[in-house]
Design an enzyme around this catalytic site. Structure first.
Site, mmCIF file in Angstrom:
data_model
loop_
_atom_site.group_PDB
_atom_site.id
_atom_site.type_symbol
_atom_site.label_atom_id
_atom_site.label_comp_id
_atom_site.label_asym_id
_atom_site.label_seq_id
_atom_site.Cartn_x
_atom_site.Cartn_y
_atom_site.Cartn_z
ATOM 1 N N SER A 26 0.809 -0.849 -0.059
ATOM 2 C CA SER A 26 -0.148 0.039 0.009
ATOM 3 C C SER A 26 0.972 1.339 0.123
ATOM 4 C CB SER A 26 -1.115 -0.034 1.027
ATOM 5 O OG SER A 26 -1.672 0.952 1.308
ATOM 6 N N HIS A 53 -2.601 -1.063 -3.546
ATOM 7 C CA HIS A 53 -3.782 0.339 -3.238
ATOM 8 C C HIS A 53 -3.942 0.942 -4.476
ATOM 9 C CE1 HIS A 53 -4.216 -1.445 1.068
ATOM 10 N NE2 HIS A 53 -4.975 -2.768 0.377
ATOM 11 N N ASP A 146 -4.608 -4.105 6.161
ATOM 12 C CA ASP A 146 -5.008 -5.124 5.013
ATOM 13 C C ASP A 146 -4.030 -6.444 4.798
ATOM 14 O OD1 ASP A 146 -6.818 -6.451 2.871
ATOM 15 O OD2 ASP A 146 -5.896 -4.982 1.428
#
Length: 203
Positions: A26, A53, A146
């Site tokens: 991310s 992401h 996540d």
């Protein structure tokens, strides 16, 4: 859980025959991915599948950006396409990327997971089911949690879980959450993750 050992890397790869590398990142992930991928050869024995992401509402340019700098073949995953060795696949914007049991891709518009679509958890969950012990899952820098649940699924299925050392991550929250919730087989700085992948792609 082992940290930063060349012998641990060699032993981890020697113990299994890997069929896929799944990567999640991310915030700070573009720089981290270039670090671990830029020296890989143009061909190799396994596919690499990545969720990074992205802001919602924007097309992904990741395949173009990475394809211009890497020797690997780089492309955006397409539904129904079967995974091919020596190829780096990115999730398209605003879709969860899944690997089916027949080792082809599918896309999902289901709700975001951990505020993200594509979500790392979705990729890791599906890869764990498709590949079991033949999966290597890498979780890199990021600012949320996540990937933690998905990494637990990877380990439960017998896959090899590698987490970037939070102490050197640009954003340590994601790797630390994974270690807290799922643990890892190896905790490595980016330089050792690069070494692990180079060893794998030369085998």
């Amino acid at each position: 859980m082992s940290r930063d050992s060349r012998s641990d890397i060699a032993a981890a790869l020697a113990r299994r025959r890997l069929g896929c590398v799944a990567i999640g990142a991310s915030a700070g992930g573009i720089d981290a991915l270039f670090t671990v991928l830029e020296d890989l050869p143009a061909s190799g024995p396994v596919p690499l599948v990545c969720v990074l992401h992205l802001p919602t509402g924007h097309d992904s340019k990741l395949a173009e950006i990475f394809g211009a700098r890497l020797r690997l073949r780089v492309t955006e995953a397409r539904p129904g396409e079967r995974l091919a060795a020596g190829t780096l696949y990115f999730a398209p914007a605003d879709y969860h990327l899944l690997v089916e049991p027949d080792r082809s891709f599918s896309l999902s518009c289901e709700a975001p997971i951990n505020y993200s679509r594509p979500a790392i958890d979705a990729l890791f969950d599906s890869c764990a089911e498709a590949f079991g012990p033949a999966l290597l899952a890498l979780l890199l820098t990021g600012a949320n949690d996540d990937g933690a649940r998905g990494l637990a699924r990877v380990r439960a299925a017998g896959g090899l879980a590698v987490v970037q050392d939070p102490a050197e991550a640009q954003h340590p929250a994601m790797p630390q959450a994974a270690l807290d919730r799922a643990g890892a087989d190896l905790v490595l700085p980016l330089s050792r993750i690069r070494e692990l992948l180079a060893t794998l792609m030369r085998s």
